[in-house]
Structure formats: C-alpha cells, structure tokens
Design a protein around this motif. Structure first.
Motif, PDB file in Angstrom:
ATOM      1  N   PHE A  85     -91.676  62.393 -59.217  1.00  0.00           N
ATOM      2  CA  PHE A  85     -90.332  62.973 -59.131  1.00  0.00           C
ATOM      3  C   PHE A  85     -89.293  61.963 -59.599  1.00  0.00           C
ATOM      4  O   PHE A  85     -89.502  60.752 -59.551  1.00  0.00           O
ATOM      5  N   ASP A  86     -88.162  62.483 -60.063  1.00  0.00           N
ATOM      6  CA  ASP A  86     -87.067  61.663 -60.584  1.00  0.00           C
ATOM      7  C   ASP A  86     -86.198  61.175 -59.423  1.00  0.00           C
ATOM      8  O   ASP A  86     -85.452  61.960 -58.825  1.00  0.00           O
ATOM      9  N   GLU A  87     -86.285  59.898 -59.104  1.00  0.00           N
ATOM     10  CA  GLU A  87     -85.546  59.359 -57.968  1.00  0.00           C
ATOM     11  C   GLU A  87     -84.039  59.400 -58.182  1.00  0.00           C
ATOM     12  O   GLU A  87     -83.274  59.303 -57.217  1.00  0.00           O
ATOM     13  N   ASN A  88     -83.591  59.549 -59.436  1.00  0.00           N
ATOM     14  CA  ASN A  88     -82.153  59.575 -59.716  1.00  0.00           C
ATOM     15  C   ASN A  88     -81.521  60.923 -59.388  1.00  0.00           C
ATOM     16  O   ASN A  88     -80.313  61.009 -59.169  1.00  0.00           O
ATOM     17  N   THR A  89     -82.324  61.999 -59.379  1.00  0.00           N
ATOM     18  CA  THR A  89     -81.762  63.329 -59.144  1.00  0.00           C
ATOM     19  C   THR A  89     -82.364  64.044 -57.937  1.00  0.00           C
ATOM     20  O   THR A  89     -81.812  65.034 -57.480  1.00  0.00           O
ATOM     21  N   VAL A  90     -83.485  63.543 -57.408  1.00  0.00           N
ATOM     22  CA  VAL A  90     -84.237  64.244 -56.360  1.00  0.00           C
ATOM     23  C   VAL A  90     -84.348  63.382 -55.104  1.00  0.00           C
ATOM     24  O   VAL A  90     -84.548  62.171 -55.189  1.00  0.00           O
ATOM     25  N   GLU A  91     -84.212  64.029 -53.941  1.00  0.00           N
ATOM     26  CA  GLU A  91     -84.417  63.364 -52.654  1.00  0.00           C
ATOM     27  C   GLU A  91     -85.682  63.901 -51.989  1.00  0.00           C
ATOM     28  O   GLU A  91     -85.944  65.099 -52.009  1.00  0.00           O
TER      29      GLU A  91
ATOM     30  N   VAL B 296     -87.600  65.018 -48.841  1.00  0.00           N
ATOM     31  CA  VAL B 296     -87.268  65.494 -47.503  1.00  0.00           C
ATOM     32  C   VAL B 296     -88.334  65.086 -46.515  1.00  0.00           C
ATOM     33  O   VAL B 296     -88.059  64.523 -45.456  1.00  0.00           O
ATOM     34  N   ASP B 297     -89.592  65.372 -46.842  1.00  0.00           N
ATOM     35  CA  ASP B 297     -90.705  65.033 -45.958  1.00  0.00           C
ATOM     36  C   ASP B 297     -91.961  64.908 -46.811  1.00  0.00           C
ATOM     37  O   ASP B 297     -92.122  65.643 -47.798  1.00  0.00           O
ATOM     38  N   CYS B 298     -92.865  64.011 -46.454  1.00  0.00           N
ATOM     39  CA  CYS B 298     -94.070  63.844 -47.255  1.00  0.00           C
ATOM     40  C   CYS B 298     -95.174  63.195 -46.428  1.00  0.00           C
ATOM     41  O   CYS B 298     -94.932  62.244 -45.680  1.00  0.00           O
ATOM     42  N   ASP B 299     -96.395  63.764 -46.537  1.00  0.00           N
ATOM     43  CA  ASP B 299     -97.565  63.122 -45.954  1.00  0.00           C
ATOM     44  C   ASP B 299     -98.690  63.167 -46.983  1.00  0.00           C
ATOM     45  O   ASP B 299     -98.429  63.380 -48.166  1.00  0.00           O
TER      46      ASP B 299
ATOM     47  N   THR C  27     -92.093  67.787 -49.560  1.00  0.00           N
ATOM     48  CA  THR C  27     -90.976  68.670 -49.899  1.00  0.00           C
ATOM     49  C   THR C  27     -89.814  67.850 -50.450  1.00  0.00           C
ATOM     50  O   THR C  27     -89.603  66.701 -50.043  1.00  0.00           O
ATOM     51  N   TYR C  28     -89.032  68.479 -51.380  1.00  0.00           N
ATOM     52  CA  TYR C  28     -87.953  67.775 -52.068  1.00  0.00           C
ATOM     53  C   TYR C  28     -86.729  68.672 -52.204  1.00  0.00           C
ATOM     54  O   TYR C  28     -86.824  69.896 -52.141  1.00  0.00           O
ATOM     55  N   GLN C  29     -85.575  68.037 -52.400  1.00  0.00           N
ATOM     56  CA  GLN C  29     -84.328  68.749 -52.629  1.00  0.00           C
ATOM     57  C   GLN C  29     -83.476  67.958 -53.613  1.00  0.00           C
ATOM     58  O   GLN C  29     -83.711  66.760 -53.844  1.00  0.00           O
TER      59      GLN C  29
ATOM     60  N   ILE D 245     -91.819  71.547 -53.847  1.00  0.00           N
ATOM     61  CA  ILE D 245     -92.980  71.103 -53.070  1.00  0.00           C
ATOM     62  C   ILE D 245     -94.007  70.457 -53.985  1.00  0.00           C
ATOM     63  O   ILE D 245     -94.021  70.668 -55.196  1.00  0.00           O
ATOM     64  N   ALA D 246     -94.875  69.654 -53.368  1.00  0.00           N
ATOM     65  CA  ALA D 246     -96.056  69.084 -54.023  1.00  0.00           C
ATOM     66  C   ALA D 246     -97.214  69.196 -53.041  1.00  0.00           C
ATOM     67  O   ALA D 246     -97.102  68.751 -51.898  1.00  0.00           O
ATOM     68  N   LYS D 247     -98.323  69.817 -53.482  1.00  0.00           N
ATOM     69  CA  LYS D 247     -99.483  70.014 -52.613  1.00  0.00           C
ATOM     70  C   LYS D 247    -100.665  69.210 -53.124  1.00  0.00           C
ATOM     71  O   LYS D 247    -100.904  69.134 -54.328  1.00  0.00           O
TER      72      LYS D 247
END
Length: 292
Positions: free
Chosen positions: A166-172, A174-177, A182-184, A196-198
């Motif tokens: 993911f692009d750290e400059n535009t995406v945050e 939210v939660d990850c294991d 999940t991202y926003q 999301i990433a599964k």
C-alpha cells in the motif's frame, strides 16, 4: 524566437527575450517555442508532425535563470517518432495468470502467489518489438502449480508475512494481523483501490477487484477512476505510465491537436497544483515529480 500556432501560417513572436532570463537560444530551426503564460515565464517546445522535441520539459524562468538548465553543448532538436508495439503480438496467458497492462506495457503475476514464466513485457519503441522478461519467456505465459502443503507445516495465514502493498503517502492502516488487514484514505483523499487485504490459502495476499496495490486518489476524474475497465485493465487516454507520477494524481486529461500530446492537471490532496504533458508516441512525461 518564432513559432507557428496550430496549422495556420500566422507567425507569432515568443516573449522569452522580454523575461529577466532572456531568450532561449539553444534551439534548432525546426523547433517551435510556445509560451505557457501571458509573460512567457513558462515555455514548452513542439515539433512538426512526425517528430518530438528532444527536451520535453516545461522550461521555467526563476530568478533570472531558465530551469532546467541546458548544458553548453545541448541543443533542443526534433527527434523522429518511435514505433508503437502491437498488443495483439503479446503472448497469450493461461489460467491462473493475472495481467496488469497499460499503454506502457504489461506485468504478469500468478493468483497462487508464485512467479509466472513471463513477468513483464515492455515495448522497444525503436523497432516496435516487445521485450519479455522472466525465467522462461515463451508463446504462452503460464503459472507453476503451488506445491501441496504437508499437514505438519505452518498454516497459510502464518506464511503470508507482513503486508506492505500500500502507498503510505495516501493510505492509512486501520487494523492488520497475519490474516486480514483494513485500510482507509488519508484526509483530503478518497477512492481507495482496495480497503482490505486477505491472506489466501496459497500464502499470498489478495486485494479487492484483483488490484495489485492499495492507493487513494484526490478527485473522481483521475485516470484511475474515469478510465477503469471491467476487466481490471486501465486504459488512460495517454500512452505514458501513470504510476511514474509520484505522490500526486492526474485529472482532466485532454488530447491536443492530433493526439500526439495529452495534457493533464496535476492534483495534490484535491487541488490542482500544476500540469504535465504526455508525448504519446514516446510514452514519456514532460515532468514526473512534484512537491505535494
């Protein structure tokens, strides 16, 4: 310096000589100089049909100096157009191969997370021929079968590792294991390619819509939003690679004259900050880096 406007015979004097930077003189006779503002502090160059300027940049007059600066022996000249490659001549793909193509070429990946026989195709525009990269490039692009996992080995979720696509400059984040992330979008941006990433049973990360990377954009009419096809392949109205424009997005792209040049607004956090041009037959941006 003289330049012609469109196809008309009218000759117009460029005003670079009236700027504090003085006239740009290192230009061959068949190159036209075109002012981009009322006082000619921003200048671009064009060539007759069938050729392209050797310098695609927008020259800007700043504190008495033209930027970018030309070397002592550099001359802006016209170069003959390159040859486009035929996409119908690309190798066919087999089941399990994911193709991500744009007008600059293609990259290939496998749904099972393994490496395909051909990983990429780029166009040699000097001859109009495809260059294929990979361990075993051939007429068909194949994916190797994933080996069966013995029961005593670790679960697939433990093999995916950290997700970094993911692009750290535009995406945050939210939660990850180890199995689900999940991202926003960051403030001022919207339209996320995948929220999301599964972690799949094959041990690879899978995103929504079979996209390869998570990023956000600034406007609804960016290249990613407006020209997305159902099959997931992006066909922007230009021949350049939009991924080379870093940290900003493109909007309101319009073809000029015969389509040889496409000009786009450069958008940062929802605001237009500059413009860039794609020289379509060469697949090269006039400018790629912007302060956002």
């Amino acid at each position: 310096m003289l330049f012609k406007v469109g196809l008309a015979a009218l000759t117009v004097y460029a005003q670079t000589s009236s700027t504090e930077c003085g006239a740009i003189t290192q230009v061959s006779g068949n190159v036209s100089e075109e002012c981009q503002d009322d006082y000619c502090y921003r200048v671009q160059f064009s060539c007759p049909a069938g050729s392209t300027p050797s310098h695609l940049n927008t020259f800007k007059c700043k504190k008495g100096v033209w930027h970018p600066a030309l070397g002592a022996n550099e001359v802006i000249s016209c170069i003959e157009n390159d040859i486009d490659c035929n996409y119908n001549q690309l190798p066919s793909i087999t089941e399990g191969v994911v193709a991500n193509c744009n007008d600059a070429g293609c990259t290939y990946s496998c749904e099972n997370g393994m490496e395909p026989t051909t990983t990429g195709a780029s166009c040699d525009r000097q001859f109009g021929l495809w260059n294929l990269t990979g361990a075993n490039s051939s007429r068909k692009i194949r994916c190797p079968k994933a080996p069966k996992e013995p029961k005593h080995q670790m679960r697939a979720a433990d093999k995916c590792g950290e997700f970094t696509g993911f692009d750290e400059n535009t995406v945050e984040e939210v939660d990850c294991d180890k199995k689900y992330c999940t991202y926003q979008c960051k403030e001022g941006l919207h339209h996320i390619t995948s929220s999301i990433a599964k972690c799949t049973n094959g041990g690879g990360w899978k995103l929504e819509g079979n996209v390869q990377f998570i990023r956000c954009f600034g406007l609804e009419n960016t290249w990613h939003e407006s020209w997305k096809r159902k099959d997931g392949i992006y066909r922007p109205p230009f021949q350049c690679d939009p991924d080379r424009i870093r940290h900003v997005t493109l909007a309101d792209c319009e073809n000029e004259d015969d389509g040889a040049v496409t000009q786009c607004n450069v958008v940062c956090k929802g605001k237009v900050i500059d413009t860039t041009r794609c020289i379509n037959h060469r697949g090269i941006w006039s400018e790629e880096w912007f302060d956002c």
